[in-house]
Design a protein around this motif. Structure first.
Motif, short mmCIF file in Angstrom:
data_model
loop_
_atom_site.label_atom_id
_atom_site.label_comp_id
_atom_site.label_asym_id
_atom_site.label_seq_id
_atom_site.Cartn_x
_atom_site.Cartn_y
_atom_site.Cartn_z
N ARG A 1 -2.16 -2.49 11.92
CA ARG A 1 -1.16 -2.17 10.90
C ARG A 1 0.16 -1.31 11.17
NH1 ARG A 1 -2.14 -2.06 4.31
NH2 ARG A 1 -2.97 -0.10 4.65
N ASP B 1 0.82 -1.12 -0.11
CA ASP B 1 0.04 -0.19 -0.15
C ASP B 1 0.82 1.21 0.00
OD1 ASP B 1 -1.77 2.17 0.66
OD2 ASP B 1 -2.98 0.89 2.13
N ASP C 1 13.46 4.85 7.78
CA ASP C 1 14.02 3.48 7.81
C ASP C 1 12.93 2.43 8.37
OD1 ASP C 1 16.25 4.54 6.67
OD2 ASP C 1 17.29 4.50 8.30
N ALA C 2 12.17 2.90 9.29
CA ALA C 2 11.16 2.32 9.88
C ALA C 2 10.14 1.84 9.20
CB ALA C 2 10.43 2.85 11.43
N VAL D 1 4.13 -5.88 6.24
CA VAL D 1 2.85 -5.85 7.04
C VAL D 1 2.21 -4.58 6.50
CG1 VAL D 1 3.99 -6.85 9.01
CG2 VAL D 1 4.28 -4.38 8.49
N LEU D 2 2.67 -3.88 5.46
CA LEU D 2 1.86 -2.82 4.90
C LEU D 2 1.30 -3.13 3.45
CD1 LEU D 2 4.28 0.04 5.72
CD2 LEU D 2 2.41 -0.53 6.93
N GLU E 1 0.33 4.27 2.35
CA GLU E 1 0.76 3.72 3.67
C GLU E 1 2.06 3.74 3.95
OE1 GLU E 1 -2.10 3.74 5.92
OE2 GLU E 1 -0.94 2.98 7.35
N VAL F 1 16.17 -1.19 12.80
CA VAL F 1 16.35 0.08 12.66
C VAL F 1 16.04 1.25 13.70
CG1 VAL F 1 16.04 -0.29 10.00
CG2 VAL F 1 14.13 0.47 11.57
N ARG G 1 2.31 7.49 4.60
CA ARG G 1 1.83 7.76 6.04
C ARG G 1 2.92 7.37 7.18
NH1 ARG G 1 -2.87 5.80 3.99
NH2 ARG G 1 -4.27 6.92 3.34
N VAL G 2 3.35 6.16 7.07
CA VAL G 2 4.10 5.44 8.20
C VAL G 2 5.38 6.14 8.18
CG1 VAL G 2 5.32 3.26 9.24
CG2 VAL G 2 2.85 3.28 8.37
N ALA H 1 4.61 9.89 9.48
CA ALA H 1 3.72 10.15 10.88
C ALA H 1 4.54 10.59 11.88
CB ALA H 1 3.31 9.10 11.14
N ALA I 1 11.54 -0.95 6.46
CA ALA I 1 11.37 -2.26 7.16
C ALA I 1 10.14 -2.80 7.16
CB ALA I 1 12.10 -2.10 8.57
N ALA I 2 9.17 -2.09 7.52
CA ALA I 2 7.53 -2.54 7.47
C ALA I 2 7.27 -2.98 6.29
CB ALA I 2 6.83 -1.51 8.34
N ALA J 1 8.79 -6.06 5.35
CA ALA J 1 8.48 -7.23 5.96
C ALA J 1 6.75 -7.79 5.51
CB ALA J 1 8.31 -7.05 7.53
N ALA K 1 7.82 -4.70 13.10
CA ALA K 1 8.77 -4.98 12.06
C ALA K 1 9.97 -4.20 12.27
CB ALA K 1 8.11 -5.16 10.74
N ALA K 2 9.61 -2.84 12.23
CA ALA K 2 11.01 -1.97 12.34
C ALA K 2 11.90 -2.28 13.37
CB ALA K 2 10.58 -0.62 12.05
#
Lengths: 201, 201
Positions: B181, A151, A184-185, A194-195, A154, B194, A157-158, A161, A188-189, A192, B188-189
């Motif tokens: 999410r 996404d 970077d977070a 999860v998004l 998303e 990270v 946004r992550v 945020a 990583a998400a 992985a 995950a991060a």
């Protein structure tokens, strides 16, 4: 044809003067200090004209946000997703740290918390920003850096945020390192899975 | 000893009445509608007393935030970090969605954007929340779920930030799935190393 009916004619010049005056007043006095009277005086447009065309402070804010949304937003294209995401988050951080831009941007966020009309305008502004910024994610998917089906909005946004959270919720400073970590977070998400999409390799 | 000098005596009752009245006024009218007059009338405490002890609206906000910070914050303990982080983010989402709590919490965020005194109080409130919530991260490190050296407060920030970003910046709805999410993204991060520490496995 009269000059005030041409595009770029008198009517457009009045609108531009009022929008510029609104941005300048927001920069100096914030949302709480914005008045139709001050915008009228600064723009040289009569107060009754401002009331008739903009309705009041909330209408001025919405129209100024529309102008701000047309400002160039230089979406980074560094060649890899890590650099692009870091670039976007640093643009956000830098914008709020800028002595000229920062107070205006903060005033928009404050205005949207008090006025449903400003909230709708800010929502539209960010929808456009998410859509433009999502390009960096789509390019990453095309390069095989991120899973298909992620996404894209998303991820953006992550990534951004935590910068907004520090500035406008927890009232903490935001360092360049904080901004990079947020980017970077998000990366990583996304990697992985999860998004959206599924985890890489 | 006079009753108004005992802890829990008259002075404490006055303070409690004023803080409760401030919260009730914020719930009904938001920050923009908060006045010393209304708080005085609602609490039954004389206006001049409110001005003398709280100074004005910003002092009322700060003191009410102090009370809100003492409310129980039921940090989850589900036995694993995924459940705990999801629990925390759902608590945040649920708080703002609650018809009683939501408007008050939103009023605090709005107040802090307009008043440096409220911003300091909100900063302290969130510093305490981060510290309490960080327990779930420390337990996860102890269980070997997350790398030692992970920045516990940063995991919490990254987890909750997208909820606040949607609510107060982009003005978008926040679903339960959005909240999950956000929690999963922070996890995950953290696992990827990270947010401090080094990557797992």
């Amino acid at each position: 044809m009269e000059s005030n009916r041409r595009p770029g004619g008198r009517s457009a010049r009045v609108r531009d003067a009022v929008r510029q005056a609104t941005l300048a007043e927001l920069a100096e006095h914030g949302y709480a200090g914005l008045t139709v009277e001050n915008v009228a005086e600064r723009s040289g447009v009569h107060k009754t004209t401002v009331y008739r065309r903009w309705g009041g402070v909330d209408g001025l804010i919405s129209d100024a946000l529309d102008l701000a949304g047309q400002e160039p937003w230089p979406v980074p294209d560094t060649g890899d997703i890590r650099g692009d995401l870091r670039g976007i988050v640093q643009l956000v951080r830098g914008g709020f740290a800028d002595p000229g831009l920062g107070p205006v941007s903060s005033a928009f966020v404050a205005a949207a918390m008090q006025s449903p009309e400003a909230a709708r305008a800010l929502h539209a502004f960010f929808a456009a920003r998410h859509e433009q910024s999502a390009d960096v994610v789509r390019r990453a998917v095309a390069r095989g850096e991120l899973p298909a089906g992620v996404d894209a909005a998303e991820v953006i946004r992550v990534a951004v945020a935590p910068v907004y959270y520090r500035l406008f919720v927890a009232h903490e400073p935001v360092s360049e390192r904080d901004a990079d970590r947020a980017a970077d977070a998000a990366l990583a998400a996304a990697r992985a899975g999860v998004l959206g999409g599924t985890a890489e390799g």
